[in-house]
Design a protein around this motif. Structure first.
Motif, PDB file in Angstrom:
ATOM      1  N   GLN A  97      41.496   8.023  15.381  1.00 23.07           N
ATOM      2  CA  GLN A  97      40.415   8.794  16.041  1.00 23.07           C
ATOM      3  C   GLN A  97      40.972  10.024  16.875  1.00 23.07           C
ATOM      4  O   GLN A  97      41.886   9.866  17.575  1.00 23.07           O
ATOM      5  CB  GLN A  97      39.241   8.129  17.079  1.00 23.07           C
TER       6      GLN A  97
ATOM      7  N   GLU B  71      38.287  16.702  17.631  1.00 18.19           N
ATOM      8  CA  GLU B  71      38.191  18.070  16.656  1.00 18.19           C
ATOM      9  C   GLU B  71      38.768  19.020  17.496  1.00 18.19           C
ATOM     10  O   GLU B  71      38.623  19.236  18.613  1.00 18.19           O
ATOM     11  CB  GLU B  71      36.542  18.432  16.485  1.00 18.19           C
TER      12      GLU B  71
ATOM     13  N   ARG C  36      33.571  16.219  20.482  1.00 19.33           N
ATOM     14  CA  ARG C  36      33.387  15.557  19.045  1.00 19.33           C
ATOM     15  C   ARG C  36      34.734  14.999  18.658  1.00 19.33           C
ATOM     16  O   ARG C  36      35.685  15.619  18.938  1.00 19.33           O
ATOM     17  CB  ARG C  36      32.841  16.260  18.054  1.00 19.33           C
ATOM     18  N   LYS C  37      34.673  13.901  17.996  1.00 18.95           N
ATOM     19  CA  LYS C  37      35.821  13.314  17.487  1.00 18.95           C
ATOM     20  C   LYS C  37      35.813  12.972  15.974  1.00 18.95           C
ATOM     21  O   LYS C  37      34.679  12.792  15.595  1.00 18.95           O
ATOM     22  CB  LYS C  37      36.194  11.858  18.244  1.00 18.95           C
ATOM     23  N   LYS C  38      36.796  12.909  15.221  1.00 23.18           N
ATOM     24  CA  LYS C  38      36.715  12.363  14.014  1.00 23.18           C
ATOM     25  C   LYS C  38      37.450  11.004  13.812  1.00 23.18           C
ATOM     26  O   LYS C  38      38.663  10.871  14.225  1.00 23.18           O
ATOM     27  CB  LYS C  38      37.354  13.466  13.079  1.00 23.18           C
ATOM     28  N   THR C  39      36.806  10.286  13.073  1.00 22.39           N
ATOM     29  CA  THR C  39      37.257   8.794  13.135  1.00 22.39           C
ATOM     30  C   THR C  39      37.847   8.416  11.477  1.00 22.39           C
ATOM     31  O   THR C  39      36.641   8.810  10.687  1.00 22.39           O
ATOM     32  CB  THR C  39      36.582   7.798  13.625  1.00 22.39           C
ATOM     33  N   SER C  40      38.934   7.991  11.218  1.00 23.52           N
ATOM     34  CA  SER C  40      38.870   7.821   9.739  1.00 23.52           C
ATOM     35  C   SER C  40      39.882   6.384   9.655  1.00 23.52           C
ATOM     36  O   SER C  40      40.471   5.909  10.588  1.00 23.52           O
ATOM     37  CB  SER C  40      39.742   8.922   9.072  1.00 23.52           C
TER      38      SER C  40
ATOM     39  N   PRO D 234      35.983   8.124   6.020  1.00 23.71           N
ATOM     40  CA  PRO D 234      35.311   8.640   7.466  1.00 23.71           C
ATOM     41  C   PRO D 234      34.611   7.224   8.160  1.00 23.71           C
ATOM     42  O   PRO D 234      34.073   6.582   7.287  1.00 23.71           O
ATOM     43  CB  PRO D 234      34.607   9.641   7.289  1.00 23.71           C
TER      44      PRO D 234
ATOM     45  N   GLU E 108      30.696  12.915   3.137  1.00 22.93           N
ATOM     46  CA  GLU E 108      30.770  13.669   4.376  1.00 22.93           C
ATOM     47  C   GLU E 108      29.604  12.957   5.251  1.00 22.93           C
ATOM     48  O   GLU E 108      28.918  12.151   4.866  1.00 22.93           O
ATOM     49  CB  GLU E 108      30.356  14.982   4.163  1.00 22.93           C
TER      50      GLU E 108
ATOM     51  N   ALA F 261      27.528  14.567  10.863  1.00 22.19           N
ATOM     52  CA  ALA F 261      28.209  14.865  12.283  1.00 22.19           C
ATOM     53  C   ALA F 261      28.020  16.033  12.806  1.00 22.19           C
ATOM     54  O   ALA F 261      28.641  16.300  13.992  1.00 22.19           O
ATOM     55  CB  ALA F 261      29.716  14.347  11.962  1.00 22.19           C
ATOM     56  N   ARG F 262      27.361  17.029  12.418  1.00 23.38           N
ATOM     57  CA  ARG F 262      27.441  18.215  13.015  1.00 23.38           C
ATOM     58  C   ARG F 262      25.968  18.509  13.915  1.00 23.38           C
ATOM     59  O   ARG F 262      25.857  19.782  14.171  1.00 23.38           O
ATOM     60  CB  ARG F 262      27.722  19.481  11.972  1.00 23.38           C
TER      61      ARG F 262
END
Length: 390
Positions: free
Chosen positions: A41, A44, A65-69, A220, A285, A288-289
């Motif tokens: 995580q 952004e 905001r965070k990106k998790t993968s 994701p 996708e 998340a925006r």
């Protein structure tokens, strides 16, 4: 207190989410033979452009905001309880999209030719479903009527009147995808435990002819929940879930060199394949925006891409030559991969129409090999790929 955490003291459980981001309850039956789980995580990338009067970075808000993968490697294991999905079932259901379809078996009345099977009672099968017999798996290529089916390829040992087909569960494609939660438990119990919440299957791959039969999933996810910072409400949970009992877990894994490959316009068994990798890419996708939410709201899947990379030794038989001709003419051929060779340890993937790419000739070793790369599977509507356990 432990002075360190051993990487081997790790167990993973996978459960299908009833709604996106809702962490399900899991039991010992949801445990998978984990090879590796990577979960990351990161915030952004953003920067502050206001004038602070200094060259010092004064920080960012804690709720950006965070990106998790995630990426998960697991070995295939025996399907012990055939009244329920295999432990890997939620992963394949989330990747394929369709609800799993069970077949509880049937009794053969007669066999015409090598692929036409008539049953003693209504079979209840549909095109793409799997059947098993004598340690082999095949798929239904067409349904003639309520009593008769046609298989994609013949069984090595043809069934006779009175032969009984085994239980299977088949995963089919669908337009919408599901999600899973991956529970990541460690010893000792006071170590930080994690949950990959809202995991979406962007890619799924099946590797053929390795040391063991191996599946790989990645994509994701909505969030990465942990026991150290948990608060009520995360993942619709009121408390951090305790690990289920591990008693009775089956450590049996399936050797990677066992199985069969059937391929061609008139499918024949290939005995010269040295490696293969089937990949499903969903083009995922996350929503998340949108304004007003810290986390993704749902999964949006793009155009599906199913490809097969494989290598075979060249031979002078018509079957191998026909494969090269199909590549030159861009003609689709049927492909079936069977992993394993014992009942309850069978996995199958069926692609009715794969267009092989013209292979690269590899003469770096003593025997010439053909390398087929990015051979894409096509279809009409959610029928490019069928996955099954038996």
């Amino acid at each position: 207190m432990s002075c360190y955490i051993s990487s081997n003291n790790n167990r993973a459980y996978v459960g299908l989410e009833s709604a996106y981001g809702t962490v399900p309850a899991v039991t010992g039956a949801n445990r998978i033979p984990l090879v590796k789980l990577t979960a990351k995580q990161v915030p952004e990338t953003t920067s502050r452009r206001d004038k602070t009067g200094t060259r010092t970075f004064v920080g960012l808000p804690s709720s950006i905001r965070k990106k998790t993968s995630f990426a998960l490697n697991t070995f295939m294991t025996e399907w012990t309880d055939q009244t329920a999905q295999p432990s890997h079932g939620p992963l394949f259901q989330a990747a394929m999209g369709g609800t799993p379809v069970f077949y509880t078996g049937g009794t053969v009345a007669s066999v015409t030719g090598t692929t036409e099977i008539q049953f003693t009672a209504a079979h209840g099968l549909s095109a793409g479903q799997a059947v098993t017999f004598s340690g082999e798996m095949r798929f239904v290529a067409a349904v003639s009527d309520s009593m008769t089916i046609f298989l994609n390829a013949p069984f090595t040992n043809l069934p006779q009147a009175g032969s009984v087909f085994g239980t299977t569960v088949t995963y089919m494609l669908a337009s919408s995808l599901g999600s899973v939660s991956v529970m990541d438990y460690w010893d000792p119990s006071d170590a930080v435990q994690r949950i990959v919440q809202g995991a979406a299957m962007d890619t799924m791959s099946v590797k053929v002819n390795g040391d063991f039969q191996e599946f790989v999933f990645s994509g994701p996810s909505r969030d990465l929940i942990d026991s150290a910072s948990f608060s009520s409400g995360l993942g619709e949970l009121t408390s951090y879930p305790a690990e289920p009992s591990t008693v009775g877990f089956d450590y049996t894994v399936v050797p990677g060199h066992l199985g069969e490959v059937w391929m061609g316009a008139s499918p024949g068994q290939f005995l010269t394949m040295t490696s293969a990798e089937l990949t499903l890419a969903n083009g995922v996708e996350l929503r998340a925006r949108e304004f007003g939410s810290d986390f993704a709201r749902c999964i949006a899947a793009g155009e599906r891409k199913v490809t097969l990379d494989f290598e075979v030794f060249q031979q002078t038989d018509s079957q191998t030559a026909g494969l090269y001709q199909a590549a030159r003419q861009r003609s689709p051929v049927g492909v079936m991969l069977q992993l394993g060779e014992q009942a309850n340890q069978l996995f199958g993937a069926y692609m009715p129409a794969m267009v092989p790419e013209v292979p690269e000739f590899d003469d770096s070793e003593t025997r010439q090999q053909w390398k087929f790369e990015n051979s894409r599977v096509q279809g009409s509507a959610d029928d490019e790929l069928y996955i099954a356990f038996g």
